[in-house]
Write a protein that holds these residues in place. Sequence first.
Motif, PDB file in Angstrom:
ATOM      1  N   THR A  28      42.142  40.352  36.284  1.00 39.34           N
ATOM      2  CA  THR A  28      40.712  39.483  36.111  1.00 39.34           C
ATOM      3  C   THR A  28      40.377  39.923  34.681  1.00 39.34           C
ATOM      4  N   PRO A  29      39.794  38.950  34.016  1.00 37.56           N
ATOM      5  CA  PRO A  29      39.176  39.128  32.594  1.00 37.56           C
ATOM      6  C   PRO A  29      38.050  39.600  32.598  1.00 37.56           C
ATOM      7  N   ILE A  30      37.636  40.383  31.655  1.00 35.32           N
ATOM      8  CA  ILE A  30      36.313  41.218  31.639  1.00 35.32           C
ATOM      9  C   ILE A  30      35.471  40.467  30.467  1.00 35.32           C
ATOM     10  N   GLY A  31      34.264  40.002  30.928  1.00 32.37           N
ATOM     11  CA  GLY A  31      33.246  39.286  29.931  1.00 32.37           C
ATOM     12  C   GLY A  31      32.814  40.104  28.803  1.00 32.37           C
ATOM     13  N   ASP A  32      32.656  39.545  27.784  1.00 32.18           N
ATOM     14  CA  ASP A  32      32.435  40.160  26.515  1.00 32.18           C
ATOM     15  C   ASP A  32      31.031  40.920  26.657  1.00 32.18           C
ATOM     16  N   ASN A  33      30.082  40.684  27.472  1.00 31.73           N
ATOM     17  CA  ASN A  33      28.921  41.602  27.590  1.00 31.73           C
ATOM     18  C   ASN A  33      28.902  42.002  29.239  1.00 31.73           C
ATOM     19  N   GLU A  34      29.924  41.957  29.688  1.00 25.49           N
ATOM     20  CA  GLU A  34      29.669  42.287  31.324  1.00 25.49           C
ATOM     21  C   GLU A  34      29.418  44.155  31.352  1.00 25.49           C
ATOM     22  N   THR A  35      28.904  44.398  32.293  1.00 27.73           N
ATOM     23  CA  THR A  35      28.783  45.882  32.529  1.00 27.73           C
ATOM     24  C   THR A  35      29.772  46.530  33.487  1.00 27.73           C
ATOM     25  N   ALA A  36      29.674  47.760  33.499  1.00 24.17           N
ATOM     26  CA  ALA A  36      30.421  48.547  34.513  1.00 24.17           C
ATOM     27  C   ALA A  36      30.118  48.191  35.939  1.00 24.17           C
ATOM     28  N   GLY A  37      28.639  48.039  35.957  1.00 23.98           N
ATOM     29  CA  GLY A  37      28.108  47.354  37.301  1.00 23.98           C
ATOM     30  C   GLY A  37      28.547  46.278  37.721  1.00 23.98           C
ATOM     31  N   GLU A  38      28.570  45.254  37.025  1.00 22.83           N
ATOM     32  CA  GLU A  38      29.050  44.063  37.237  1.00 22.83           C
ATOM     33  C   GLU A  38      30.433  43.884  37.620  1.00 22.83           C
ATOM     34  N   LEU A  39      31.378  44.708  36.467  1.00 21.11           N
ATOM     35  CA  LEU A  39      32.725  44.483  36.713  1.00 21.11           C
ATOM     36  C   LEU A  39      33.138  45.347  38.266  1.00 21.11           C
ATOM     37  N   HIS A  40      32.635  46.394  38.484  1.00 18.95           N
ATOM     38  CA  HIS A  40      32.445  46.891  39.572  1.00 18.95           C
ATOM     39  C   HIS A  40      32.525  46.346  40.971  1.00 18.95           C
TER      40      HIS A  40
END
Length: 315
Positions: A155-167
């Motif tokens: 999955t891509p990681i957003g430029d401003n995505e946080t660890a909590g959101e990605l988790h």
Amino acid sequence: MERLRIVFMGTPEFAVGILDTIYQHNYDIVGVITAADKPAGRGQQLKYSAVKEYALEKGLRLLQPTNLKDETFLEELRSLNANLNVVVAFRMLPEAVWRMPKFGTFNLHASLLPQYRGAAPINWAIINGESETGVTTFFIDDKIDTGAMILKASTPIGDNETAGELHDRLMDLGKDTVIKTLTLIENGNAETTIQADDADIKTAYKLNRENCKIDWTKPGAEIHNLVRGLSPYPAAWCFFNDNGQEWNVKIYETEFIEGANKTEVGTITADKKEINIAVKDGTIKIKSLQLPGKKRITAKELLNGMTFSEAAKAL
């Protein structure tokens, strides 16, 4: 086709999402193994792991060994008659445990192995500025996160995505990947790929106070990535110093504005709405933070009751 009898091993909330998916797909979960209760908070009362709370809610057989090599535990584990162990966010297993079931033991890891083997793969992928990550299922062997891979999903990681959101997104991705892995094993179709091992592999080191501290001499993009890679937990931190008064501050959300900057690195400037910190290639705008003993607030909320002098510095 032999019906799977699963022992699930895990501890945090990430593992609960996977355990619930296995449960909702009506697999036979013959046991759940999680960490022992630990004292937490000011009262040091014993706190259950997220997996334990779920297991109790669903009435699943629960084991909480302190020593995974203890013969009493191993006998109890054998008595469950599992033919597969599923591991998500647990500790390293002794060979006597991972070799026990007929179909072995597989782990769900929150990275695209062999990259980011280790304790904190979600955090380090963001800290290092990766644009993509994912999950991998693999059969456990005698080293950490090195076993033969079964499935990957990216999955891509957003430029401003946080660890909590990605988790949360990786937990959802992991649910689907684990069910697909279970189906392959159940049908006898699980093919594996040996992990490559070369000099370009990055490690997901355990997080500690030292590697969570902000170094304001670093480029702004690196500082921004550190903050979002540690948000909301354990959080990047630094000191704010203003005329000799010093606070240990956690920073949860930033914005990096690139540009020429002649202001001394670490200088704090603030008006009634914004806190800005000078870095060598621009400005870091602080959007939310936490002072000692206080709750997380926005920069604007902090500035409603606090001002910084011209001597204020981030250290």
